[in-house]
Scaffold this active site. Structure first.
Site, short mmCIF file in Angstrom:
data_model
loop_
_atom_site.label_atom_id
_atom_site.label_comp_id
_atom_site.label_asym_id
_atom_site.label_seq_id
_atom_site.Cartn_x
_atom_site.Cartn_y
_atom_site.Cartn_z
N ALA A 202 0.79 -1.18 0.52
CA ALA A 202 0.06 -0.31 0.00
C ALA A 202 1.29 0.97 0.33
CB ALA A 202 -0.77 -0.05 1.31
N HIS A 203 0.20 2.11 -0.01
CA HIS A 203 0.40 3.56 -0.09
C HIS A 203 1.78 3.77 1.27
CE1 HIS A 203 -2.61 5.42 1.91
NE2 HIS A 203 -3.37 4.38 1.98
N ASN A 204 2.90 4.54 0.76
CA ASN A 204 3.97 5.07 1.39
C ASN A 204 4.14 3.61 2.68
OD1 ASN A 204 1.97 7.43 1.62
ND2 ASN A 204 4.09 8.40 1.96
#
Lengths: 357, 357, 357
Positions: C242-244
Site C-alpha cells: 500500500a501507499h507510503n
C-alpha cells in the site's frame, strides 16, 4: 508556486491561528515536513508532531486541543483530512496529469464504436464493436474494451484495464491498471466420471457512478443477469468479486478480499483486507468486517463489527483470542485442579466417606 | 428467439409436466424470472421459488418432490444444473461470441511462428519465434506469447494473457485476461552478507487439455523440469501456483488460493478460496479443503475434508471452533472450580485433615 | 553441450569424489535425474536420493555425510544450492534468453524519452514523455511506462509491466509480467452523507537496485512522498504493497502477502505467503513471519519469529494451536471436574460442614 495561509484558509473556509501571510511551496506528511511545507494532522496520535515539526502551515481539526507552544501557522477546520484532500485535488488539477486528448495513432477503434468529445484513447488500446464512450473519458494505453461495452462520461481507465463484452461502466469511475471486468464466473457442473462441464456465463457486470477500483482486481460477469457494483463503492487492489455478487452503495473494500458467488453486500459497509466471504449470503448495511476475517453466514443486524475466521462479534472475538494465547496456562490450571480434587477425594475416602459411582 | 417446452425437453431428454407448447424467450435465475423465462432449480433450498415464480418453464431434478401446486411447465431431468448448462452452451453458440477470425493488422507474428487454420489473433498480440498455434485457437487482443510456446487446437486466450517462453498449452484450454503463465519461480539462495542470489528458473509450465484458468492468476515455471496443470483442472481468479507444483486431473481450485513450491496435489480435489498450501507436500486424491485453510502437512488418506489454519479434520475442527467462541465461559468455569476447590480444601483443613504437600 | 566434473568443479571451486571425467549434458532435480544429469542436494532430507539416483554428477554440501556407497561423481562445496544457482546462471547466459535488442517497429516511444545503449523495447510497449531508460534495459512487449519514469541500467521488465508516471526503478531490477507500480494509494475521506471523497495521491514509488518483483503484484504510489522498496528486496507474485510503505534491504516476501499503508518493514525480514500486516506499524530487522499470519502491532525486538492471526511468538503460538485441537477434550475434563467437585461438596454438606456462601 507559493500560497499563503490566508489564501488556503479562504479556499477551505478555515480559521487561522498564527501568521496569515505564512507561505508554503509544497505539501508533505507531518513526519517528513520541512520549512515551506503545508501539512495536516487528522489523527490525534500525530499530535506530538505539532510541537516539533518544521512545517510552515498545518491544517488541524477544530477538535484538536493544542497543549503546548506551536510555531507553525495553524488553520482550523471541521475535518482536516477532507480539507487537505480538497486542496490536493485542486493542486493536482493545476500541476499534474493535465490529461492527454485524442486517439493515438496506434490505437484500434472499431468503425462501429461511438466516441464522445474530449476523449483520450492511448496507443495499443482496443475498442471493440458497438462500444459507446462518453465525453471526457480517458483510456490509457493498452486497455481492452470488448464489444458492446458502455463507458459513461468523465471516467478514467489506467493502462491495461480489460473489460469483457457487454459490461457497462458509469460516470466518474476510475479503474486502475491490470483490473479485469467481466471474466467468466467460476461455474462448472460436476459430471459422474469426475470431470467438470463449463456452465456458460452469459450475464455481465454493471459498475455504477463514482466507483473506484484498484489495480489487478477481478470482477466476474454473472452467469445470468448482472454482477453489480453500486454507486460510490471504493475497492482496493487484488480483490476478487465472483459472479452475481452485488456490492451496496458507498461500501469500501480493502485489498485482497474475496467475495464468493451471489452474495449481496449492503450499503456503507467497511470490509478490511484479505477478508473472505462465502457465496449466497447477505451482509446487512453498515457491517464492519476486520482484516483476514472469514464470513460463513448472513449478517442480519445492521452496523455490527465482526472478526475472526469463522467471524463473530468483535468484542467476544477479542476475548476468545486473548484466552487463546493463554491456553497453555489454562490447561495447566485444569491439571492442577485435577490433582487437588484427586487429593481431596482420597482424603475423604480415608474418612470412610463414600463417593457415588 | 422463442423455444417451446417440447423443443427443450427433446434437446435435454427430459419429461414434461404441464404444457408442451409453453414458450420461453430468455433465460433467468429462478429468483429473477419473469414471464417468458426459462429457469432451473438444482439446489433443493430454492424449492420455494417453484410455487411463486413467474417463469414459464423450469428445469428440475427428477428427485425434487413437488408438494404444492405449480403454474410453470416443468421439465424433469436427472441433473438440472448440467442440463441447463448444456442449453446455455447451445444458446451461447447461436447467439453470442461468434468468434472473430484472421490476424488483425496491428498484431505482431514472428516469421518463424506456425499458425493453424481458422485462428484469430487480435491486435496488439505478440506471437514470438517458433511458436506453434493449433487450428481454431482464439487469441484476443493484447496477449504475449513468448518464443517456443505451443498452444494446441480449440484453445482460447482472452485479452492480455501472458505466456513466457517455452511453455505449452493443451487443447480446448480457456485462459482469462491478465493471467501470467511461466514467470520465474521464486528461488533465491541466501548469501552470508544477507543478500540473495537469484536461482535461474530454466524449466517451464505445461497445461494439459480441457483446463480453464481465471483472470490475473499466476503459474510460475519450474526451476528445472515442469510445473504441471493436469487435464480437466479448473482454476479461478488470482490464484498463485509456485514452481514445480503439480495439480492432478479434474481438481478444482477457488479464487485467491496459493500453493507453494514443489507440492503435488492429487486428482479430483476440491480446494476452497484463500487456501494456503505449503511447499514440498503431497495432497491425496479427492481431498476437500475448506476456504481460508492452511495446509502444513501432507495428506495421506484419500477423500477426507480439512479445515482451519493449520488445517485438520473438518468435524473435529468444527468442535474446536465452537468451543473457541465459548472460551470466556470456559475460563469462568475454571475460575469457579478453583474457588470451590479452595473452599473445600480450607474446610477439610479445619477438620484437621492434612493435605499432602 | 557436454561438461565434465573437472570443468564444473573448477568453475565452482569444489572437490571431486569420483571420476573427474564424468560427463553431463543437462541439469535435473535429484528426484528426476537420469544418466547424463547434473544435479544437487542442498537439503539433508534429500540425502536418500544420493544412493538411488541415476544422475552422473551431484553437487553436495561439504557438511553432508555420505553413509553408503554412491555411484555418481560428487562435487563438494560449501553451499551446494548457491553453487548450483551459479552454474544455472552461467548456463542460462550461454543457452537461452539471449536477449533481443533494438526498438520494435510497433512500439511507441515519446520523442522526449531518453533511451540508453543496447536497449530492447518490444512491440506494443509505450514509453511516455521524459522517460529515462538506462543502458542494457530490456522492456518486453506490452509494457506501459508513464511520463517522467526513470529505469536504470541492466533492469528487465517482462511483458505487460505497468509503471505509472513519476516512479523510479533502480539498476539490475527484474519485474515480472502484469505487475503494477505506482497505482493510486487507497485513500478516501468519509463524508457526512456516507460517500467517500478521493484523496489525490501525488507521491510516487521508488524501487532501489537489485530488487526482483513477481507477477501481478501491485505497489501503490505514496499519498505524498514515496513508497520505497529498498535494495535487494525479493517479492513474489500477487503481493499488495500500500501507499507510503517502506520495505527494508534484503527482505524477502512470499506470494499473496499484503502490507497496509505507511507500515515500515525492516531489513533482512522473511515474510511468508498470505501474510497480512496492518498499517502504520514498524517491523524490526530480521523478523520472520510465518505464512497466513496477521500482524496487528509493531514488532520492536529484532530477529524474532511470529505466527498466527493475530500473530504472536512462534513457540507459544504452536502450543496454543496444539491445545486448540484438544479443546473438546479440555472441555470434557472441566465438566468431569465440575461433577466430582459437586459430589465432594454434597458429601461434606452431609457431614454438616457448611460452605461459605
Amino acid at each position: 508556486m507559493q500560497f499563503t495561509a490566508l489564501q488556503i484558509a479562504t479556499l477551505i473556509k478555515g480559521n487561522i491561528s498564527g501568521h496569515p501571510d505564512a507561505k508554503v511551496t509544497h505539501v508533505a506528511k507531518i513526519e517528513e515536513a520541512t520549512e515551506g511545507s503545508l501539512s495536516f494532522i487528522a489523527n490525534p496520535k500525530y499530535e506530538e508532531y505539532l510541537y516539533s515539526t518544521k512545517a510552515s502551515i498545518i491544517i488541524i481539526n477544530d477538535s484538536l486541543e493544542v497543549t503546548k507552544e506551536v510555531f507553525p501557522t495553524l488553520i482550523r477546520v471541521k475535518d482536516a483530512y477532507s480539507s487537505f484532500a480538497f486542496l490536493l485535488e485542486k493542486y493536482n488539477e493545476i500541476i499534474s496529469r493535465r490529461g492527454k486528448n485524442g486517439i493515438e495513432q496506434l490505437a484500434y477503434v472499431s468503425k462501429t464504436a461511438s466516441i464522445g468529445k474530449n476523449v483520450y484513447i492511448g496507443a495499443f488500446s482496443y475498442i471493440g464493436d458497438n462500444v459507446l464512450i462518453g465525453d471526457n473519458v480517458k483510456i490509457l494505453p493498452g486497455c481492452y474494451i470488448g464489444d458492446n461495452v458502455v463507458i459513461n462520461e468523465d471516467s478514467k481507465l489506467y493502462s491495461a484495464v480489460k473489460i469483457y463484452e457487454g459490461c457497462s461502466v458509469g460516470s466518474r469511475v476510475i479503474i486502475h491498471s491490470g483490473t479485469v471486468i467481466g471474466g467468466d464466473g467460476f461455474g462448472f457442473a460436476p459430471q459422474e466420471d469426475g470431470h467438470y462441464k463449463k456452465v456458460p456465463q452469459i450475464g455481465n457486470v454493471i459498475i455504477e457512478d463514482d466507483v473506484e477500483i484498484g489495480s489487478n482486481t477481478t470482477i466476474d460477469r454473472a452467469t445470468m443477469g448482472s454482477t453489480i457494483i453500486r454507486k460510490g463503492v471504493k475497492m482496493d487492489n487484488l480483490i476478487q468479486i465472483a459472479h452475481n455478487v452485488e456490492i451496496g452503495e458507498n461500501t469500501i473494500i480493502a485489498a485482497q478480499t474475496g467475495i464468493a458467488g451471489s452474495t449481496k453486500v449492503g450499503k456503507n459497509c467497511v470490509i478490511g483486507g484479505q477478508v473472505g466471504i462465502v457465496g449466497h449470503i447477505h451482509i446487512a448495511d453498515g457491517t464492519r468486517i476486520n482484516a483476514q476475517s472469514g464470513l460463513t453466514k448472513s449478517v442480519e443486524a445492521s452496523n455490527i463489527t465482526l472478526t475472526g475466521s469463522p467471524a463473530f462479534d468483535y468484542k467476544s472475538s477479542l476475548k476468545s483470542q486473548a484466552i487463546f494465547r493463554n491456553l497453555p496456562e489454562l490447561q495447566q490450571r485444569i491439571q492442577q485442579l485435577e490433582e487437588t480434587v484427586q487429593e481431596l477425594t482420597t482424603l475423604l475416602v480415608h474418612q470412610n466417606l463414600e463417593l457415588k459411582k
